[in-house]
Enzyme design. Structure first.
Site, mmCIF file in Angstrom:
data_model
loop_
_atom_site.group_PDB
_atom_site.id
_atom_site.type_symbol
_atom_site.label_atom_id
_atom_site.label_comp_id
_atom_site.label_asym_id
_atom_site.label_seq_id
_atom_site.Cartn_x
_atom_site.Cartn_y
_atom_site.Cartn_z
ATOM 1 N N LYS A 162 0.818 -1.211 0.000
ATOM 2 C CA LYS A 162 0.000 0.000 0.000
ATOM 3 C C LYS A 162 0.855 1.266 0.000
ATOM 4 C CE LYS A 162 -2.135 -0.903 3.941
ATOM 5 N NZ LYS A 162 -1.768 -2.265 4.365
ATOM 6 N N ARG B 15 -9.512 0.842 8.801
ATOM 7 C CA ARG B 15 -9.047 -0.496 9.145
ATOM 8 C C ARG B 15 -10.061 -1.263 9.959
ATOM 9 N NH1 ARG B 15 -3.268 0.496 8.805
ATOM 10 N NH2 ARG B 15 -2.081 -1.385 9.155
ATOM 11 N N ARG C 242 12.534 -5.945 5.518
ATOM 12 C CA ARG C 242 12.575 -4.589 4.953
ATOM 13 C C ARG C 242 13.181 -3.539 5.900
ATOM 14 N NH1 ARG C 242 6.099 -2.946 4.786
ATOM 15 N NH2 ARG C 242 5.854 -2.702 7.032
ATOM 16 N N ARG D 224 11.358 -0.787 11.222
ATOM 17 C CA ARG D 224 10.200 -0.485 12.057
ATOM 18 C C ARG D 224 10.146 -1.405 13.272
ATOM 19 N NH1 ARG D 224 5.012 0.125 8.194
ATOM 20 N NH2 ARG D 224 4.146 -1.055 9.938
ATOM 21 N N ARG E 86 -0.240 -8.506 13.676
ATOM 22 C CA ARG E 86 -0.782 -7.594 12.652
ATOM 23 C C ARG E 86 -1.628 -8.354 11.638
ATOM 24 N NH1 ARG E 86 4.706 -5.094 10.958
ATOM 25 N NH2 ARG E 86 3.580 -4.034 9.278
#
Ligand code: ADP
Ligand code: ZN
Length: 217
Positions: free
Chosen positions: A13, A88, A127, A161, A172
């Site tokens: 996204k 969400r 990442r 993160r 998540r």
């Protein structure tokens, strides 16, 4: 035009919202980025949500809706915006509908980005981003040409993160399945959903999203 990019964590996204912002002029509104900025600034809101986000849980609806509601009143949102990470929950979707109705506007398209669970976990776990310019990298898929040096800006500091670890990713994904996936029938009933294959190459995904936006007009 208002576009919602919807999909599980790691589906792309943020990447696609940035691309769309660059070539449509619509502004990217990422509630995740806003919350991380609040944490970095050390504000009361930031301190309140820091632990919840690091664990991988959703921040409460009231907080996120208030933040988003204030943001869309800004002048740069007048021409339209791309929502990335909001809504969400069904409560957030209902609140968004009410906010937009109050402004006499409505959502153009909800783009559902589908990616297999295994790929999500693989993408998220490796990442990191350049701490200076924000360029994205990945341990397996996209390392800097010179190890430890950003290709774009020469920066040498990189960030990961706090919620990109295995345990938080699991939470998540659960939050997505239990709290966010019910938005799909919500928007299907309202005829807003356009599904794109988020497993394709980034350029292909971008083209598909643009086609969906055109079809929605
Ligand atoms: P991702 O989609 O990869 O999980 P985001 O940056 O969109 O990343 O969100 C990171 C975290 O920020 C979420 O796990 C959640 O704690 C919080 N967050 C972001 N947007 C919302 C939202 N709309 N409602 C509740 N919490 C949110
Ligand atoms: Zn950089």
């Amino acid at each position: 035009m208002i576009i919602v990019l919807f999909g599980p964590p790691g589906c792309g996204k943020g990447t696609q919202a940035k691309r769309l912002q660059a070539n449509t002029g619509l502004v990217q509104l990422s509630t995740g980025d806003m919350l991380r900025a609040a944490i970095a600034s050390g504000s009361e809101l930031g301190n309140r949500v820091k632990g919840i986000m690091a664990e991988g849980n959703l921040v409460d609806d009231e907080t996120v809706i208030a933040m988003l509601s204030a943001r869309i009143d800004a002048p740069d949102c007048e021409k339209g915006f791309i929502l990335d990470g909001f809504p969400r929950t069904v409560a957030q979707a209902e609140a968004l509908d009410a906010l937009l109705t109050g402004k006499g506007i409505e959502i153009g398209a909800v783009v559902e980005m589908t990616v297999e669970d295994e790929a999500l976990i693989e993408r998220i776990s490796g990442r990191y981003t350049c701490g200076n310019c924000g360029e994205g990298y990945h341990d397996a898929f996209k390392r800097p040409v010179a190890e430890g040096v950003c290709d774009q800006c020469g920066g040498k500091k990189f960030d990961r993160r706090a919620d990109d670890n295995a345990e938080s990713v699991r939470i998540r994904l659960d939050a997505y399945r239990n709290q966010s996936a019910p938005l799909l029938p919500y928007y299907r009933e309202r005829d807003k959903i356009f599904a794109v294959n988020g497993m394709a190459e980034m350029d292909v995904v971008e083209k598909e999203i643009k086609a969906a936006i055109k079809a929605a007009k």
